[in-house]
Design a protein around this motif. Sequence first.
Motif: not given
Lengths: 227, 227
Positions: B163, B167, B171, B174-175, B178, B181-182, B185-186, B188-189
């Motif tokens: 994990y 993670f 990240l 994502m940086m 951009p 990112i949506g 984020a899913h 990530l969850f």
Amino acid sequence: MTDHTLKAFDDEIVELRGLISEMGGRAESAIDRAVEALSRRDLDLARTVVAEDKRIDELEIAIERLAVQIMTLRAPMADDLRETVAALKIAGVIERIGDYAKNIAKRVPQISRSSKIEALSVLPAMAELASDMLRDVLNAFAARDWQAAVEVSNRDRAVDDFYNSIFRTLLTFMMENPATIGEAAHLLFIAKNLERIGDHATNVAEMVYFAARGEYMPDRERGEPAV
Amino acid sequence: MTDHTLKAFDDEIVELRGLISEMGGRAESAIDRAVEALSRRDLDLARTVVAEDKRIDELEIAIERLAVQIMTLRAPMADDLRETVAALKIAGVIERIGDYAKNIAKRVPQISRSSKIEALSVLPAMAELASDMLRDVLNAFAARDWQAAVEVSNRDRAVDDFYNSIFRTLLTFMMENPATIGEAAHLLFIAKNLERIGDHATNVAEMVYFAARGEYMPDRERGEPAV
């Protein structure tokens, strides 16, 4: 049951309710203080919240022990049995709510003092909604008030809406400020933890409803967890 | 107990174990298929996983009913009581694991078919670790094997490491991207859900240990949930 066993049984049920009430109060306080620690970036307070979660865990064990003792020694019927089983299950849910509060507290050091992420100023209001749901549903349990439980479960939608709004706001912020993505990801998880606390309060509402009425809360009144 | 009640009690314990085993098998399958649906972006399979979670919820209710019946009617002692209480609690944990799998399935439509996020190719291996933990800890319960339970709880660290690595990778992605990112984020969850499944399998391991030995698993052998 003889008068003597009836008295012992009543004493045990009163003790069980008292333990649930203490446990719930500690979990509510953990939520409030975790979010206060986040708002003030108070690392000491955050550490206290993490440390005091042990007490919530101990209360779960005490409740479980007492509930099992009541079931095996008193063999309660109908309402009393449902209340005892509900207490056992509610303790399990409060323990998880305590874990969510602890998880929020553990993330506090990841958020810099100078953070300008606007979600930070919105999270306390969301936390208050979730924490109020927990308080009110435990009052509903103490009062065996299934209508109050339904009312609490209906409030979960507001917590979900809050979460969805914060989720979108945070994603937009991340896109516009890629340097803050690390912090913002922690805030995403914090918002998710609060949303889950609302779901768990709703689960407790369903347990209170079942304990009071002997039937399950109708589906249309139950909240589905948000994605 | 008379021979007749002993026989009825044994039958009920066997039925209880069978229900736990069926429920656990369904939860494992839900994890595997949710992640398969994610890998193949198979929306039909994702919908099936969501729909079939109802059956897992029904099994929890059946297990709870039977465990309470055993406790109140048979008043089991020592090992048998601990096993019955453990079954009740394990059913609650499996229900939540089912919810995590459902949550993963619900996120599948949010990930585009053309997504190039590398975490996507790593998630199935992480899911396999978590799903194997669940399978092995339920086998440990069926066999009353506390050593196997300790072994499973030690594997939670590998899930946490997975994990943490995902993670960080997400990240960074994502940086650098951009626009994604949506979706990220899913993911990530989803990674977080798998990490929580590992935590819950560890909780089950602690329950199996307690049921078999009558004492709590020592702290040094217990996994602390990752932030």
